[in-house]
Design an enzyme around this catalytic site. Structure first.
Site, PDB file in Angstrom:
ATOM      1  N   HIS A 117       0.817  -1.223   0.000  1.00  0.00           N
ATOM      2  CA  HIS A 117       0.000   0.000   0.000  1.00  0.00           C
ATOM      3  C   HIS A 117       0.847   1.267   0.000  1.00  0.00           C
ATOM      4  CE1 HIS A 117      -3.411  -2.535   0.508  1.00  0.00           C
ATOM      5  NE2 HIS A 117      -3.138  -2.880   1.753  1.00  0.00           N
ATOM      6  N   ASP A 159      -2.116 -11.110  -1.730  1.00  0.00           N
ATOM      7  CA  ASP A 159      -2.720 -10.579  -0.519  1.00  0.00           C
ATOM      8  C   ASP A 159      -4.187 -10.292  -0.828  1.00  0.00           C
ATOM      9  OD1 ASP A 159      -1.711  -8.950   2.189  1.00  0.00           O
ATOM     10  OD2 ASP A 159      -3.484  -8.060   1.262  1.00  0.00           O
ATOM     11  N   HIS A 161      -5.878  -7.771  -0.112  1.00  0.00           N
ATOM     12  CA  HIS A 161      -6.103  -6.348  -0.391  1.00  0.00           C
ATOM     13  C   HIS A 161      -5.329  -5.943  -1.639  1.00  0.00           C
ATOM     14  CE1 HIS A 161      -6.484  -6.788   4.090  1.00  0.00           C
ATOM     15  NE2 HIS A 161      -7.670  -6.308   3.757  1.00  0.00           N
ATOM     16  N   ASP A 236      -4.116 -13.597   4.411  1.00  0.00           N
ATOM     17  CA  ASP A 236      -5.439 -13.056   4.714  1.00  0.00           C
ATOM     18  C   ASP A 236      -6.590 -13.522   3.819  1.00  0.00           C
ATOM     19  OD1 ASP A 236      -4.205 -11.526   2.757  1.00  0.00           O
ATOM     20  OD2 ASP A 236      -4.259  -9.659   3.884  1.00  0.00           O
TER      21      ASP A 236
END
Length: 309
Positions: A117, A159, A161, A236
């Site tokens: 991110h 991931d 996200h 995740d």
């Protein structure tokens, strides 16, 4: 198999903070106890010059000396401290070292990393510096000293996200291919455009996920010829994750990892991986998902060693 870590640099987080900092030491302890074929090595910190390959000098300075604004730190999600700044550098350094080792040995890893991110001039979502971006740029620079063609790097981000920071950093770079498979309705809610984005619905299970992955890898191969893969093996997507919203089983995640490692091995593409996110309701589940990834990785590392040089 060489694995790099910075677990001795622990962030001083306030009580009740939702980031599971303890998972890194728990993973390192289990690797040391259960995987004798793994060589654990402490990571060196990335330098200002290395970080500047993907980040603005002003942002690097602000993180390093603590002059970064409280608002910017709230977006990252950590309180600023010298330990935070040092650990962020070492997390990048670990992925740099893993990429170098992968080019020699076929497979290598960072116990942490996957900080996808982080953009050039800001962080976010528990990500300070973008380790995959810095490592890709640095390895390209090192590769270019002795070769005519640039090092083509594929970032395979699994991931849960979206890797928005990585996508933004490389959006105009034809030498890096960004693939992100992620929850469509999950963070970040404003997505960037990767070279290939695969949006998954809430509740996605093994079969649907693995079919999407197979199609994504085929599309990657159709459009790009990497000489190095950086794999973000997030825990995740697991059904026991607090933030994931997907429903992958233990077997589904192992099949995911095995497919990525096999895809790279069959094409003789060195692969460095980082652990990225994992926020299990039970921290032991997150660590187990990650340990399973290392078990698969070690099998493929051994296969690389058995290949003629």
């Amino acid at each position: 198999m060489q694995v790099f870590y910075a677990t001795q640099f622990v962030l001083p987080l306030p009580p009740g903070h939702r980031f599971p900092m303890a998972k890194y030491q728990l993973l390192r302890d289990r690797l040391a106890a259960e995987r004798p074929e793994i060589r654990l090595q402490q990571a060196e910190p990335a330098s200002d010059g290395e970080l500047a390959l993907a980040h603005s000098p002003a942002y690097i300075k602000a993180i390093s000396d603590g002059s970064i604004s409280p608002q910017a730190m709230r977006e990252i999600g950590f309180p600023w401290s010298e330990a935070m700044a040092d650990r962020a550098r070492r997390s990048v350094g670990a992925t740099i070292a893993a990429c170098r080792a992968a080019l020699r040995d076929g497979v290598a890893a960072n116990i942490a990393g996957g900080t996808h991110h982080a953009c050039a001039d800001k962080g976010g979502g528990f990500c300070v510096f973008n380790d995959a971006a810095v490592a890709a740029r640095l390895l390209q620079a090192e590769w270019g000293r002795s070769r005519a063609r640039p090092l083509q790097v594929a970032v395979i981000d699994l991931d849960v996200h979206q890797g928005n920071g990585t996508a933004r950093i490389f959006r105009a770079d034809p030498t890096v291919f960004t693939l992100s498979m992620h929850g469509q309705k999950n963070f970040p809610f404003r997505k960037e455009a990767s070279d290939l984005d695969v949006d998954l619905p809430d509740g996605c299970r093994d079969d649907e996920y693995l079919q999407a992955l197979e199609q994504a890898l085929a599309e990657l191969e159709r459009r790009f010829e990497p000489a190095l893969v950086v794999y973000l093996a997030g825990a995740d997507p697991h059904e026991g994750d607090r933030l994931g919203r997907l429903k992958l089983s233990w077997d589904g995640l192992e099949a995911r990892d095995r497919r990525v490692f096999d895809w790279a091995f069959q094409r003789r593409i060195p692969l460095a991986f980082a652990m990225a996110g994992g926020y299990g309701v039970r921290i032991e589940d997150t660590v187990q998902v990650q340990l399973n990834t290392f078990r698969v990785a070690a099998q493929y590392w051994q296969r690389w060693q058995n290949q003629p040089r």
